[in-house]
Design a protein around this motif. Sequence first.
Motif, short mmCIF file in Angstrom:
data_model
loop_
_atom_site.label_atom_id
_atom_site.label_comp_id
_atom_site.label_asym_id
_atom_site.label_seq_id
_atom_site.Cartn_x
_atom_site.Cartn_y
_atom_site.Cartn_z
N SER A 476 -7.23 107.39 -35.39
CA SER A 476 -6.20 108.41 -35.91
C SER A 476 -5.03 107.97 -36.61
CB SER A 476 -5.75 109.33 -34.47
OG SER A 476 -4.89 108.32 -33.51
N ARG A 479 -6.39 107.19 -39.92
CA ARG A 479 -6.68 108.47 -40.50
C ARG A 479 -5.36 109.09 -41.11
NH1 ARG A 479 -8.87 111.22 -36.78
NH2 ARG A 479 -10.94 110.66 -37.53
N LYS A 480 -4.26 108.81 -40.29
CA LYS A 480 -3.04 109.18 -40.57
C LYS A 480 -2.57 108.46 -41.88
CE LYS A 480 1.83 109.87 -39.04
NZ LYS A 480 2.91 109.80 -37.78
N GLU A 483 -4.42 109.47 -45.30
CA GLU A 483 -3.59 110.83 -45.86
C GLU A 483 -2.60 110.51 -46.43
OE1 GLU A 483 -5.68 113.70 -42.27
OE2 GLU A 483 -3.57 113.35 -42.24
N GLN A 484 -1.58 109.38 -45.75
CA GLN A 484 -0.38 109.32 -46.62
C GLN A 484 -0.71 108.61 -48.00
OE1 GLN A 484 2.21 107.11 -44.16
NE2 GLN A 484 3.91 106.91 -45.50
#
Length: 486
Positions: A476, A479-480, A483-484
């Motif tokens: 997680s 993934r965060k 995405e950024q």
Amino acid sequence: MTTSSLFLLVLGLGVVGYLLGRKRALAVAKATGQRLHSLPGYYGQTIALYTVVPALLCLMAWLFVQPVLIETRISAMVPDSAIPEGGARSLVMADLRRIAGGLDALKEAQNISEDDLLALRAETSDIRKELGDVGVAIGSEVQGAVFEAAKAFRGAEITGRFWMTVLTLALALGCFMTTLLRIRPEARARNTSETFVLSLLIGASLVAILTTVGILGSLLFETINFFKMYPAKDFFFSTVWNPQFRGGSDLGILPLLWGTLYVSFLALVVAVPTGLMIAIYLAEYASKPLRAVAKPAIEVLAGIPTIVYGLFALITVGPFLRDYIASPLGLGSSSSSVLTAGLVMGIMLIPFVSSLSDDIINAVPQAMRDGSYGLGATRSETIKQVILPAALPGVVGAVLLAASRAIGETMIVVMGAGAAAKLGLNPFEAMTTVTVKIVSQLTGDTEFASPETLVAFALGLTLFVFTLGLNIIALSVVRKYREQYE
């Protein structure tokens, strides 16, 4: 015929099939004047595959099914009166297997018949001196019914081994002759060979998944049996770990879980900053000659056996911390402590962090560095603002690997931290971890169906869920970040 001999014989037939198949393909093409669809080697590979693969699959299936069938049939031959009071049928079956093995060894060593074995058991002292463990396996305490079942067990194994050999060789020879006689120039031998390779690749990719499913299934099945004997509430919330194989056990996981987290945390405090700084230096500051020497030297730490680290913790680090830190400050008098295991384990984990982080940092495109330098950033600013954020997914993976390695370590904890299951904050006290207790609960001649033994599977399942949670959290985070920045 032994399994290994049969395996080698089937492989030998496959080699012969390859050579004959290649030769026959060339001969058929020459005789008919037709052009071969595939290269001659593919025809040999086809015969070798059809000869080896079905026979080995049959052999594997037989080796898997035969013990189950024999165990089921022989277990029914053992009367309930032959099972000791408070014992389990599984223990009797284990003794029965040892007796069956002793029969073969004794018959070979003494050249006697099975019917004379009962008379020889009266002279067990002389036989044991001569035969060692075999004499113990057929000691005078064996009941008649168990002895007869052992003879039946050995006979069933011999019969099963015979038919296994016959069926495997018949299948191999049958497929060998069938495919050899069906060679034609227009046969698509290359397609057959490539389809097999594709199936092999798919099977290899499924190994990890099926292994994980098998591990989880075995842990879950035995854990359910454990919770049928011991309350789950007491297991998860009790603060006392005191197994007593005679009854009255307290099997609370909290002290073990606390010890695992405490030791792992100290190890990561040592390994992560040190390993990350080593990786940054080697990737961004060190010269090529220095890097060529320093990186292999650091990675040598990963190849040292954990028992050596345990001895280092027991003989060197533990006494040093006790004599120069713990005792003068009045914090403890034992060389076995959480800090001892944490420091040594952290040293062991440094290569896991440094090597992986170094590779990830080197994989960051040079264009990102050049762009940062073009904007006027210094080298340190480029590392902090550009390189480390870009390498964060790989660094998180390295830290996760180190954490999983720390949680699963056993020998360093046994020799460095001790075996005391308790809650506490003093790093100079002896504590233990989940993995240590898993080993201790499954070691020795204990009844497998008791809660004191089955608790090892509950501990293993809890540890599995815990490490799975760490993986989910790490994924997680990665993934965060992606995405950024992407």
